[in-house]
Design an enzyme around this catalytic site. Structure first.
Site, PDB file in Angstrom:
ATOM      1  N   GLU A 105       0.860  -1.190   0.000  1.00  0.00           N
ATOM      2  CA  GLU A 105       0.000   0.000   0.000  1.00  0.00           C
ATOM      3  C   GLU A 105       0.893   1.236   0.000  1.00  0.00           C
ATOM      4  O   GLU A 105       1.709   1.431   0.898  1.00  0.00           O
ATOM      5  CB  GLU A 105      -0.929   0.028   1.225  1.00  0.00           C
ATOM      6  CG  GLU A 105      -1.878   1.225   1.152  1.00  0.00           C
ATOM      7  CD  GLU A 105      -2.768   1.384   2.378  1.00  0.00           C
ATOM      8  OE1 GLU A 105      -2.811   0.447   3.218  1.00  0.00           O
ATOM      9  OE2 GLU A 105      -3.397   2.443   2.505  1.00  0.00           O
ATOM     10  N   GLU A 130       4.798   4.940   3.786  1.00  0.00           N
ATOM     11  CA  GLU A 130       4.310   6.298   4.023  1.00  0.00           C
ATOM     12  C   GLU A 130       5.506   7.147   4.457  1.00  0.00           C
ATOM     13  O   GLU A 130       6.415   6.639   5.123  1.00  0.00           O
ATOM     14  CB  GLU A 130       3.224   6.246   5.111  1.00  0.00           C
ATOM     15  CG  GLU A 130       2.674   7.571   5.579  1.00  0.00           C
ATOM     16  CD  GLU A 130       2.127   8.449   4.462  1.00  0.00           C
ATOM     17  OE1 GLU A 130       1.129   8.107   3.830  1.00  0.00           O
ATOM     18  OE2 GLU A 130       2.734   9.515   4.209  1.00  0.00           O
ATOM     19  N   ASP A 157      10.077   6.947   0.686  1.00  0.00           N
ATOM     20  CA  ASP A 157       9.485   7.108  -0.643  1.00  0.00           C
ATOM     21  C   ASP A 157       9.139   5.747  -1.254  1.00  0.00           C
ATOM     22  O   ASP A 157      10.008   4.902  -1.476  1.00  0.00           O
ATOM     23  CB  ASP A 157      10.501   7.840  -1.531  1.00  0.00           C
ATOM     24  CG  ASP A 157       9.927   8.213  -2.899  1.00  0.00           C
ATOM     25  OD1 ASP A 157       8.824   7.752  -3.244  1.00  0.00           O
ATOM     26  OD2 ASP A 157      10.612   8.975  -3.609  1.00  0.00           O
ATOM     27  N   ASP A 180      -1.968  12.161  -3.594  1.00  0.00           N
ATOM     28  CA  ASP A 180      -2.052  13.629  -3.683  1.00  0.00           C
ATOM     29  C   ASP A 180      -2.224  14.048  -5.133  1.00  0.00           C
ATOM     30  O   ASP A 180      -1.433  13.650  -5.987  1.00  0.00           O
ATOM     31  CB  ASP A 180      -0.770  14.248  -3.115  1.00  0.00           C
ATOM     32  CG  ASP A 180      -0.544  13.835  -1.667  1.00  0.00           C
ATOM     33  OD1 ASP A 180      -1.471  13.966  -0.867  1.00  0.00           O
ATOM     34  OD2 ASP A 180       0.572  13.363  -1.355  1.00  0.00           O
ATOM     35  N   ASP A 216     -10.299  11.049  -5.488  1.00  0.00           N
ATOM     36  CA  ASP A 216     -11.488  11.905  -5.457  1.00  0.00           C
ATOM     37  C   ASP A 216     -11.291  13.126  -6.346  1.00  0.00           C
ATOM     38  O   ASP A 216     -12.105  14.039  -6.323  1.00  0.00           O
ATOM     39  CB  ASP A 216     -11.765  12.377  -4.022  1.00  0.00           C
ATOM     40  CG  ASP A 216     -10.681  13.310  -3.525  1.00  0.00           C
ATOM     41  OD1 ASP A 216      -9.507  13.024  -3.806  1.00  0.00           O
ATOM     42  OD2 ASP A 216     -11.001  14.328  -2.873  1.00  0.00           O
ATOM     43  N   THR A 250     -11.650   5.916   4.434  1.00  0.00           N
ATOM     44  CA  THR A 250     -10.577   6.509   5.238  1.00  0.00           C
ATOM     45  C   THR A 250     -11.000   7.910   5.685  1.00  0.00           C
ATOM     46  O   THR A 250     -11.968   8.478   5.189  1.00  0.00           O
ATOM     47  CB  THR A 250      -9.277   6.633   4.420  1.00  0.00           C
ATOM     48  OG1 THR A 250      -9.518   7.525   3.329  1.00  0.00           O
ATOM     49  CG2 THR A 250      -8.825   5.283   3.898  1.00  0.00           C
ATOM     50  N   LYS A 251     -10.223   8.445   6.625  1.00  0.00           N
ATOM     51  CA  LYS A 251     -10.494   9.797   7.122  1.00  0.00           C
ATOM     52  C   LYS A 251     -10.490  10.779   5.954  1.00  0.00           C
ATOM     53  O   LYS A 251     -11.348  11.635   5.815  1.00  0.00           O
ATOM     54  CB  LYS A 251      -9.387  10.152   8.125  1.00  0.00           C
ATOM     55  CG  LYS A 251      -9.600  11.408   8.887  1.00  0.00           C
ATOM     56  CD  LYS A 251      -8.549  11.479   9.997  1.00  0.00           C
ATOM     57  CE  LYS A 251      -8.190  12.914  10.294  1.00  0.00           C
ATOM     58  NZ  LYS A 251      -6.988  13.023  11.108  1.00  0.00           N
ATOM     59  N   PHE A 252      -9.524  10.592   5.081  1.00  0.00           N
ATOM     60  CA  PHE A 252      -9.402  11.492   3.943  1.00  0.00           C
ATOM     61  C   PHE A 252     -10.597  11.337   3.010  1.00  0.00           C
ATOM     62  O   PHE A 252     -11.190  12.322   2.560  1.00  0.00           O
ATOM     63  CB  PHE A 252      -8.105  11.188   3.194  1.00  0.00           C
ATOM     64  CG  PHE A 252      -7.969  12.058   1.979  1.00  0.00           C
ATOM     65  CD1 PHE A 252      -7.524  13.357   2.096  1.00  0.00           C
ATOM     66  CD2 PHE A 252      -8.331  11.583   0.738  1.00  0.00           C
ATOM     67  CE1 PHE A 252      -7.440  14.169   0.984  1.00  0.00           C
ATOM     68  CE2 PHE A 252      -8.244  12.389  -0.378  1.00  0.00           C
ATOM     69  CZ  PHE A 252      -7.787  13.681  -0.251  1.00  0.00           C
ATOM     70  N   GLU A 253     -10.990  10.081   2.757  1.00  0.00           N
ATOM     71  CA  GLU A 253     -12.116   9.853   1.853  1.00  0.00           C
ATOM     72  C   GLU A 253     -13.410  10.396   2.453  1.00  0.00           C
ATOM     73  O   GLU A 253     -14.273  10.908   1.740  1.00  0.00           O
ATOM     74  CB  GLU A 253     -12.262   8.359   1.570  1.00  0.00           C
ATOM     75  CG  GLU A 253     -13.366   8.056   0.572  1.00  0.00           C
ATOM     76  CD  GLU A 253     -13.454   6.575   0.237  1.00  0.00           C
ATOM     77  OE1 GLU A 253     -12.657   5.789   0.779  1.00  0.00           O
ATOM     78  OE2 GLU A 253     -14.328   6.231  -0.566  1.00  0.00           O
TER      79      GLU A 253
HETATM   80  C1  LIG Z   1      -4.017  12.204   0.288  1.00  0.00           C
HETATM   81  S1  LIG Z   1      -3.095  11.178   1.370  1.00  0.00           S
HETATM   82  C2  LIG Z   1      -4.075   9.699   1.405  1.00  0.00           C
HETATM   83  C3  LIG Z   1      -3.748   8.834   2.585  1.00  0.00           C
HETATM   84  C4  LIG Z   1      -4.563   7.531   2.681  1.00  0.00           C
HETATM   85  N1  LIG Z   1      -4.271   6.645   1.559  1.00  0.00           N
HETATM   86  C5  LIG Z   1      -6.035   7.810   2.786  1.00  0.00           C
HETATM   87  O1  LIG Z   1      -6.797   7.460   1.870  1.00  0.00           O
HETATM   88  O2  LIG Z   1      -6.450   8.395   3.800  1.00  0.00           O
HETATM   89  C6  LIG Z   1      -1.691  10.700   0.379  1.00  0.00           C
HETATM   90  C7  LIG Z   1      -0.561  10.153   1.235  1.00  0.00           C
HETATM   91  O3  LIG Z   1       0.455   9.658   0.388  1.00  0.00           O
HETATM   92  C8  LIG Z   1       1.704   9.933   1.009  1.00  0.00           C
HETATM   93  N2  LIG Z   1       2.711   9.896  -0.059  1.00  0.00           N
HETATM   94  C9  LIG Z   1       2.790  10.712  -1.121  1.00  0.00           C
HETATM   95  N3  LIG Z   1       3.803  10.353  -1.908  1.00  0.00           N
HETATM   96  C10 LIG Z   1       4.391   9.276  -1.324  1.00  0.00           C
HETATM   97  C11 LIG Z   1       5.498   8.463  -1.663  1.00  0.00           C
HETATM   98  N4  LIG Z   1       6.199   8.689  -2.779  1.00  0.00           N
HETATM   99  N5  LIG Z   1       5.829   7.462  -0.829  1.00  0.00           N
HETATM  100  C12 LIG Z   1       5.124   7.231   0.293  1.00  0.00           C
HETATM  101  N6  LIG Z   1       4.046   7.964   0.660  1.00  0.00           N
HETATM  102  C13 LIG Z   1       3.693   8.973  -0.141  1.00  0.00           C
HETATM  103  C14 LIG Z   1       1.515  11.269   1.664  1.00  0.00           C
HETATM  104  O4  LIG Z   1       2.424  11.463   2.719  1.00  0.00           O
HETATM  105  C15 LIG Z   1       0.073  11.163   2.151  1.00  0.00           C
HETATM  106  O5  LIG Z   1      -0.002  10.700   3.482  1.00  0.00           O
END
Ligand SMILES: C[S@@+](CC[C@H](N)C(=O)[O-])C[C@H]1O[C@@H](n2cnc3c(N)ncnc32)[C@H](O)[C@@H]1O
Length: 273
Positions: A105, A130, A157, A180, A216, A250-253
């Site tokens: 994930e 993450e 990353d 993002d 989204d 998820t919280k974000f969704e």
């Molecule tokens: C909009 S959030 C969504 C989080 C989660 N999947 C959710 O639905 O609630 C996107 C997440 O991806 C992480 N992220 C972005 N680019 C990443 C990367 N290259 N490697 C690991 N995490 C990354 C960000 O830190 C952020 O927490």
């Protein structure tokens, strides 16, 4: 059950002008920005960057502190189930203590989906990546509280994880939930889901493995459909999926739902030949 291609539609999108990533809610994290000094990537064509030209990452370097409870959970759990992203191939059988289908994930955020899906799929080894440390700490708290045995977490990353830490054709699934969107045109290069990332993901999926993406953001959804659809190693899934597609909200969704945003979801399979 989601279908290949566009899946859910519950209304319009509302954050097309967003300057910062949609995940901007949580506090900034510490230095996880990619600056590894390595050159090139003959395998996928994705530029790894160099000291002079660090790779453009899909996240910003952020700082964030843990609550005392999160720090305590971190201190107890990180040595057991956590690791920093590095450049060495993972021995997941040793790390999980068993051989099982491996699902990655990417961008697990606060780990809501990770924990729920791990509990729903006890036969799967789930690797969550993450950069956001407080989010990982929340996942560690859930793992400890619910005694979830089949999750391991990597901090850093995810592109580096795909490049260096997982072997070709080794993943049963890859999940990317609400990446993002980087909506401004000048930031599109920061989007995680570029052609090179699709190629990299496809190369790490085993034949018949599955990529599950949800967003989204309407314009990013179009981009994902176009760029992912052009990856020759991925195809609409017309066989039984080796992993569940049922996601918890998820919280974000949840925020996206309350804002009336459309959720688009994609399921691709790695071609078997
Ligand atoms: C909009 S959030 C969504 C989080 C989660 N999947 C959710 O639905 O609630 C996107 C997440 O991806 C992480 N992220 C972005 N680019 C990443 C990367 N290259 N490697 C690991 N995490 C990354 C960000 O830190 C952020 O927490």
């Amino acid at each position: 059950m989601p279908q290949p291609g566009f899946i859910r539609d519950n209304g319009p999108v509302n954050h097309a002008d967003q300057e910062t990533p949609a995940s901007a809610g949580p506090a900034p994290d510490d230095a996880a920005a990619s600056f590894d000094g390595r050159q090139g990537d003959g395998d996928t064509g994705r530029s790894r960057g160099s000291r002079l030209h660090p790779r453009v990452t899909s996240f910003r370097s952020r700082r964030g502190s843990l609550t005392p409870a999160q720090q305590q959970a971190w201190d107890r759990m990180w040595p057991q189930v956590g690791a920093e992203v590095g450049d060495t191939l993972l021995d997941t059988t040793a790390w999980f203590g068993r051989q099982a289908p491996l699902v990655l994930e990417i961008g697990s955020g606060t780990g809501t989906a990770t924990a729920a899906m791990a509990k729903a799929e006890p036969h799967v080894n789930l690797l969550a990546v993450e950069v956001y440390r407080p989010g990982l700490a929340q996942l560690l708290q859930q793992i400890e509280r619910d005694d979830i045995p089949n999750v391991r977490v990597l901090r850093g990353d995810a592109v580096e994880v795909l490049e260096n830490m997982v072997a070709p054709a080794s993943l049963t699934g890859v999940r990317v939930f609400f990446p993002d969107p980087w909506p401004k045109a000048r930031h599109h290069k920061r989007r995680l889901l570029q052609a090179s990332t699709f190629a990299l993901i496809a190369s790490r999926l085993r034949p018949g493995g599955v990529l599950h993406v949800a967003t989204d953001h309407a314009e990013y959804a179009e981009w994902i459909a176009e760029v992912g659809g052009a990856e020759p190693a991925l195809t609409a899934l017309d066989w039984e999926s080796p992993m569940t597609h049922e996601r918890p909200v998820t919280k974000f969704e949840d925020k996206a739902h309350r804002a009336g945003s459309t959720i688009n979801e994609f399921i691709w399979g790695r071609i078997r030949s």
